[in-house]
Design a protein around this motif. Structure first.
Motif, short mmCIF file in Angstrom:
data_model
loop_
_atom_site.label_atom_id
_atom_site.label_comp_id
_atom_site.label_asym_id
_atom_site.label_seq_id
_atom_site.Cartn_x
_atom_site.Cartn_y
_atom_site.Cartn_z
N ASP A 66 0.88 -1.17 0.00
CA ASP A 66 0.00 0.00 0.00
C ASP A 66 0.91 1.21 0.00
O ASP A 66 1.60 1.48 1.00
N MET A 67 0.93 1.94 -1.09
CA MET A 67 2.03 2.85 -1.37
C MET A 67 1.53 4.17 -1.95
O MET A 67 0.52 4.19 -2.65
N VAL A 103 1.10 9.01 2.35
CA VAL A 103 1.78 8.37 3.48
C VAL A 103 2.08 9.31 4.65
O VAL A 103 2.33 8.83 5.76
N ASN A 155 -3.82 7.17 6.74
CA ASN A 155 -3.77 5.83 6.14
C ASN A 155 -2.82 4.88 6.87
O ASN A 155 -2.53 3.79 6.35
N ASP A 156 -2.34 5.30 8.04
CA ASP A 156 -1.26 4.55 8.71
C ASP A 156 -1.63 3.09 9.00
O ASP A 156 -0.84 2.17 8.72
N ILE A 169 -1.86 1.04 5.77
CA ILE A 169 -0.53 0.82 5.17
C ILE A 169 0.19 -0.31 5.91
O ILE A 169 0.70 -1.25 5.30
N SER A 180 0.45 -4.02 3.98
CA SER A 180 1.78 -4.34 3.45
C SER A 180 2.44 -5.48 4.23
O SER A 180 3.07 -6.36 3.64
N CYS A 237 12.28 5.78 3.18
CA CYS A 237 11.47 6.29 4.30
C CYS A 237 11.81 5.59 5.61
O CYS A 237 11.32 6.00 6.66
N SER A 281 7.62 8.15 9.53
CA SER A 281 6.26 7.72 9.15
C SER A 281 6.06 6.25 9.50
O SER A 281 7.03 5.48 9.58
N TYR A 284 4.72 4.22 7.51
CA TYR A 284 5.14 3.55 6.27
C TYR A 284 6.62 3.14 6.38
O TYR A 284 7.01 2.02 6.02
N ARG A 334 -2.26 9.62 -4.73
CA ARG A 334 -1.08 8.80 -4.36
C ARG A 334 0.16 9.21 -5.14
O ARG A 334 1.23 8.65 -4.93
#
Ligand code: NAD
Ligand code: GDD
Length: 327
Positions: free
Chosen positions: A74-75, A81, A86-87, A90, A94, A120, A147, A149, A190
Motif C-alpha cells: 500500500d504505497m 503516506v 492511512n497509517d 498501510i 503491506s 522512508c 512515518s 510507512y 497517491r
C-alpha cells in the motif's frame, strides 16, 4: 528458461520489471489486486489476487519458480503516506503481503526473493538539514523513521532477513529513493512530487502559477524507473543481500525541481508555496555501498528522466480530455 513471479505487477515499478524480465527471456507470472492500467505488462500469466489472503500467495507461488520479486504494498507519495490517515491500512496491508509471500516461498522451496524497501525507513534526525541529509545504509539504526510507512518497511526488511537466516531463502533488499517515470501514478492522491509537478505544469495556463507544498526548500533525489529496474536486476543477480540504496545522488530542492519542469514545458509560470504534507526536510541517496558491492550506480541525469515523464503525463492529460463524458 528462468521463471519469475512479480508481486505488484499491476503497479508502476512492477509493470516495468515484468517487461524487463521478459526482454531477458524469463517466463513471468504477475499478481496484483488490479490490472496494469497502462498496458505496461507483458507477463505470460497475470493473476488478479489479494496477497493479504494466504491462499492467494499459496496459489501464485509454485515450486517451479526461480525468483520472486515482492513489490506489492500500500504505497503513495507525501499526500498518502504523511497525512497519518492511512497509517493503519498501510501497516496492516503491506505486512500481510510480506508475511504471506515469505511463508509460501519457504513452503514451496523458492530460493531467491527480492524485497522493495524504502528510503522512508531512515531516521528523521539525519534528514533535518535540507543541504546535508545522511542516508548511508549503516545510518539506519538507532531507528527513527518519520512515518508508519517507514517503520513497516524497516520491520519487513528484518522479516526478510529472518527468513534468510532461519529458512535459507536468499533475500535481496533494496531501499528505493523516490522512483518516477512514465506509467507511474500521476493523479488521484497517491502521486509523488515528480508526477504531481509535471501534471500541475502541464495543466497550467501560460502566464499562471503552480502550487508546491511547503517552502520549496526541502530537498529530494528522484530516480528514473529504468535505472531502478537495472538496479533490481543487478542486485538480484549478485551475491549481496543488502539492504542497499537504489536511488539518485542528484539532490534538488522542490522549488528548483518545479523550475526545471517549467523550463522543460517552455511556459512562463510562477510558484506558489502552500501548506501541505511534507515528510523529511532533506533526503538524498548515498551510493557508496551499491557502487562497492555491485560495481554500478545510476547515472541518468534527472533532467533526461523528467523530459520523458513530462511528455508522457502531457499525453495522459490529452487522452483524458478526449474521453467521452459518462451520461
Ligand atoms: P504501485 O502502487 O504502483 O505498485 C504497488 C502495487 O501493489 C499496486 O499495483 C497495488 O495494487 C499492489 N498491491 C497492493 N496491495 C496488494 C495486495 N494486497 N495484493 C496484491 N497486490 C497488491 O507502487 P510502486 O511505486 O510501483 O512501488 C512498488 C514497491 O516499491 C512498493 O513496495 C513500494 O513501497 C516500494 N517503493 C516505491 C518507491 C517509489 O518511489 N515508487 C519508493 C520506495 C519504495
Ligand atoms: N506528492 C506531492 N505532490 N509532493 C509535493 C507536492 C505535490 O504536489 N508539492 C510539493 N511536494 C513535496 C512534498 O511535500 C515533499 O516534501 C516532497 O515534495 C516529496 O514528496 P513525495 O515525492 O510525494 O514523497 P517523498 O519523497 O517525501 O517520499 C516518497 O518517496 C519515498 C522514497 O524515497 C514516497 O513515495 C514514499 O512512499 C517513498 O517511500
Amino acid at each position: 528458461m528462468k521463471k519469475a513471479l512479480v508481486c505488484g505487477a499491476g503497479g508502476f515499478i512492477g509493470g516495468h520489471l515484468v517487461n524487463r524480465l521478459k526482454s531477458e527471456g524469463y517466463w513471468v507470472r504477475g499478481v496484483d489486486v488490479k490490472g496494469n492500467e497502462y498496458d505496461n505488462n507483458n507477463a505470460d500469466e497475470f493473476i488478479i489476487g489479494d496477497l493479504r489472503n494466504p491462499e492467494v500467495a499459496d496459489e501464485v507461488i509454485t515450486s517451479d519458480l526461480d525468483e520472486i520479486y515482492q513489490l506489492a504494498a500500500d504505497m503513495g507519495g507525501a499526500g498518502f503516506v504523511f497525512t497519518g490517515t492511512n497509517d493503519a491500512a498501510i501497516m496492516h496491508n503491506s505486512v500481510l503481503c510480506n508475511l504471506n509471500v515469505l511463508e509460501a516461498a519457504k513452503n514451496k522451496g523458492v530460493k531467491r526473493i527480492f524485497y522493495s524497501s524504502s528510503a522512508c525507513m531512515y531516521p528523521e534526525h539525519n534528514q533535518m538539514d535540507p543541504n546535508n541529509p545522511k542516508c548511508s545504509e549503516d545510518s539506519a539504526y538507532p531507528a527513527n523513521p518519520d512515518s508508519e510507512y517507514g517503520w513497516e518497511k524497516l520491520f519487513s526488511e528484518r522479516l526478510f532477513l529472518a527468513y534468510q537466516k532461519n529458512h535459507g531463502i536468499e533475500a535481496r533488499i533494496a531501499r528505493f529513493h523516490n522512483i518516477f517515470g512514465p506509467m507511474g501514478t500521476w493523479e488521484g492522491g497517491r502521486e509523488k512530487a515528480p508526477a504531481a509537478v509535471c501534471r500541475k505544469v502541464a495543466m497550467a495556463e501560460d502566464g499562471g502559477s503552480i502550487e508546491i507544498w511547503g517552502d520549496g526548500k526541502q530537498t529530494r533525489s528522484f530516480l528514473i524507473v529504468d535505472e531502478c529496474v537495472e538496479g533490481i536486476r543487478r542486485l538480484m543477480s549478485s551475491d549481496f543481500s543488502g539492504p542497499v540504496n537504489i536511488g539518485s545522488e542528484e539532490m534538488i530542492s522542490l522549488n528548483d525541481f518545479a523550475k526545471m519542469v517549467i523550463n522543460i514545458s517552455g511556459k512562463n509560470l510562477s510558484i506558489d508555496n502552500i501548506p501541505g504534507p511534507l515528510g523529511v526536510r532533506g533526503r538524498n541517496s548515498d551510493n557508496h555501498l551499491i557502487q562497492e558491492k555491485l560495481g554500478w550506480s545510476p547515472t541518468t541525469p534527472l533532467r533526461k528522466g523528467v523530459e520523458k515523464t513530462f511528455t508522457w503525463i502531457t499525453e495522459q492529460i490529452q487522452k483524458k480530455e478526449l474521453e467521452p463524458v459518462a451520461a
